[in-house]
Design an enzyme around this catalytic site. Structure first.
Site, short mmCIF file in Angstrom:
data_model
loop_
_atom_site.label_atom_id
_atom_site.label_comp_id
_atom_site.label_asym_id
_atom_site.label_seq_id
_atom_site.Cartn_x
_atom_site.Cartn_y
_atom_site.Cartn_z
N LYS A 44 0.85 -1.20 0.00
CA LYS A 44 0.00 0.00 0.00
C LYS A 44 0.88 1.25 0.00
O LYS A 44 1.92 1.28 0.67
CB LYS A 44 -0.89 -0.01 1.26
CG LYS A 44 -1.68 1.26 1.52
CD LYS A 44 -2.79 1.52 0.51
CE LYS A 44 -3.48 2.87 0.75
NZ LYS A 44 -4.41 3.21 -0.34
N CYS A 127 -2.29 10.14 -6.20
CA CYS A 127 -3.43 9.82 -5.33
C CYS A 127 -4.49 10.92 -5.46
O CYS A 127 -4.20 12.09 -5.24
CB CYS A 127 -3.02 9.69 -3.88
SG CYS A 127 -4.49 9.39 -2.86
N GLY A 218 -11.62 -0.22 -12.31
CA GLY A 218 -12.29 -1.35 -12.96
C GLY A 218 -12.52 -1.11 -14.44
O GLY A 218 -11.89 -0.25 -15.07
O1 RRO Z 1 -5.74 5.62 -0.52
C1 RRO Z 1 -6.37 6.09 -1.48
O2 RRO Z 1 -7.43 6.73 -1.35
C2 RRO Z 1 -5.89 5.95 -2.86
C3 RRO Z 1 -4.59 6.16 -3.27
BR1 RRO Z 1 -3.21 6.51 -2.10
C4 RRO Z 1 -4.27 6.11 -4.65
O3 RRO Z 1 -3.15 6.32 -5.10
N1 RRO Z 1 -5.27 5.87 -5.51
C5 RRO Z 1 -6.53 5.65 -5.11
O4 RRO Z 1 -7.41 5.42 -5.94
N2 RRO Z 1 -6.83 5.68 -3.78
#
Ligand code: RRO
Length: 308
Positions: A44, A127, A218
């Site tokens: 993650k 993100c 998706g």
């Molecule tokens: O944790 C998130 O909300 C998240 C991250 Br870090 C990311 O790079 N891409 C995403 O869709 N969610």
């Protein structure tokens, strides 16, 4: 026939592994990826300090994918560094993913992972779900600033996790930075940021953070992901590897990314929904397609998209 491949010189036993995000926050989850047929363990995205992430509900499965605004829930980079020796026992490459909340966070985390036993570092510049923080990779000056700080901190390959670009001019700008700062692999694409899914019956969004805006994943985003892989395949030298992500849930999807030019694929929503059995299934289906089409290897089909 196998789908063995390599990313930045790192050997992978198959074409398929997990995308950063789903089911990869805790050591218990990462061990399950280690035990699965995924050809690498991607962790993650982490931050300097641990985070609980955004308020619930923050994930919704949809007919053709998912929307989420997780908000970077993670244990903090130091916990992931401690896990690396445990995860290396699964005899597959381990990838770290770092996501700074400010430019100064990136070199701190990259330096620490450079000094660890991790195999490669994916730098998340995309993100979409941190309140008040734009996706770094839509700002080319901010991106250059981060890349300058992290490019000379060690020998392990650095990759970039990029957002969806929908204009060639953006991909050209990013390709210049990738070449200038010695980036070795590029992962396209992160979830498509700030989408809105509405439950018309309840007259509300399906997730709570950011008034319902979240990253779409998706099948909905597969054409966007394929186009980004293809354009970077054309813009970058062939020794910079591409990893495709966005809507891969079958061997046919993986094969399309292979034709576009991806050296490997990552699975996000399908892993979240189906669990670790998805890796073997997708790779098996890919083997059958390659065998039927008489391609003897991944490399023999990579980038071989034909044109009308
Ligand atoms: O944790 C998130 O909300 C998240 C991250 Br870090 C990311 O790079 N891409 C995403 O869709 N969610």
């Amino acid at each position: 026939m196998t789908t063995q491949t390599s990313i930045a010189g790192i050997k992978l036993k198959s074409y398929v592994f997990n995308a950063s995000g789903p089911r990869d926050v805790t050591l218990a989850e990462l061990k399950k990826i280690g035990e699965s047929a995924a050809s690498a363990i991607m962790m993650k995205s982490c931050t300097i300090k641990p985070r609980l992430g955004n308020e619930e509900p923050r994930y919704a499965a949809l007919p053709y994918g998912s929307i989420q605004s997780m908000g970077l829930p993670n244990l903090g980079y130091q916990e992931y560094i401690k896990m690396i020796p445990v995860l290396k026992k699964y005899d597959k490459p381990v990838f770290a993913s770092v996501a700074g909340l400010s430019p100064a966070d990136f070199p701190i985390m990259v330096k620490a992972f450079q000094q660890s036993a991790v195999d490669a570092i994916e730098v998340n510049l995309s993100c979409p779900n941190i309140k008040g923080k734009p996706q770094v990779a839509y700002d080319f000056i901010a991106s250059a600033n981060v890349l300058k700080k992290i490019s000379r901190l060690g020998k392990k390959p650095l990759g970039l996790k990029l957002p969806a670009y929908c204009d060639l001019a953006q991909q050209q700008m990013m390709a210049k930075l990738i070449k200038k700062f010695g980036i070795k692999f590029v992962t396209c694409i992160n979830s498509l940021g700030n989408c809105l899914v509405i439950d018309g019956h309840g007259e509300k969004p399906v997730i709570k953070p950011k008034q319902g805006l979240g990253g779409l994943g998706g099948q909905y985003i597969k054409p966007v992901a394929l186009a980004n892989v293809r354009m970077f395949y054309e813009l970058l030298p062939k020794n910079i590897n591409l990893i495709g992500v966005g809507g891969i849930s079958s061997g046919q999807d993986a094969f399309e990314f292979l034709l576009a030019g991806a050296a490997a694929v990552q699975v996000g929503t399908a892993f979240q929904e189906r669990g670790p059995a998805c890796f073997n299934k997708i790779d098996d289906q890919l083997v059958k397609i390659l065998t039927n089409k008489k391609y003897p290897s991944i490399n023999s089909a990579k980038g071989k998209l034909k044109f009308l």
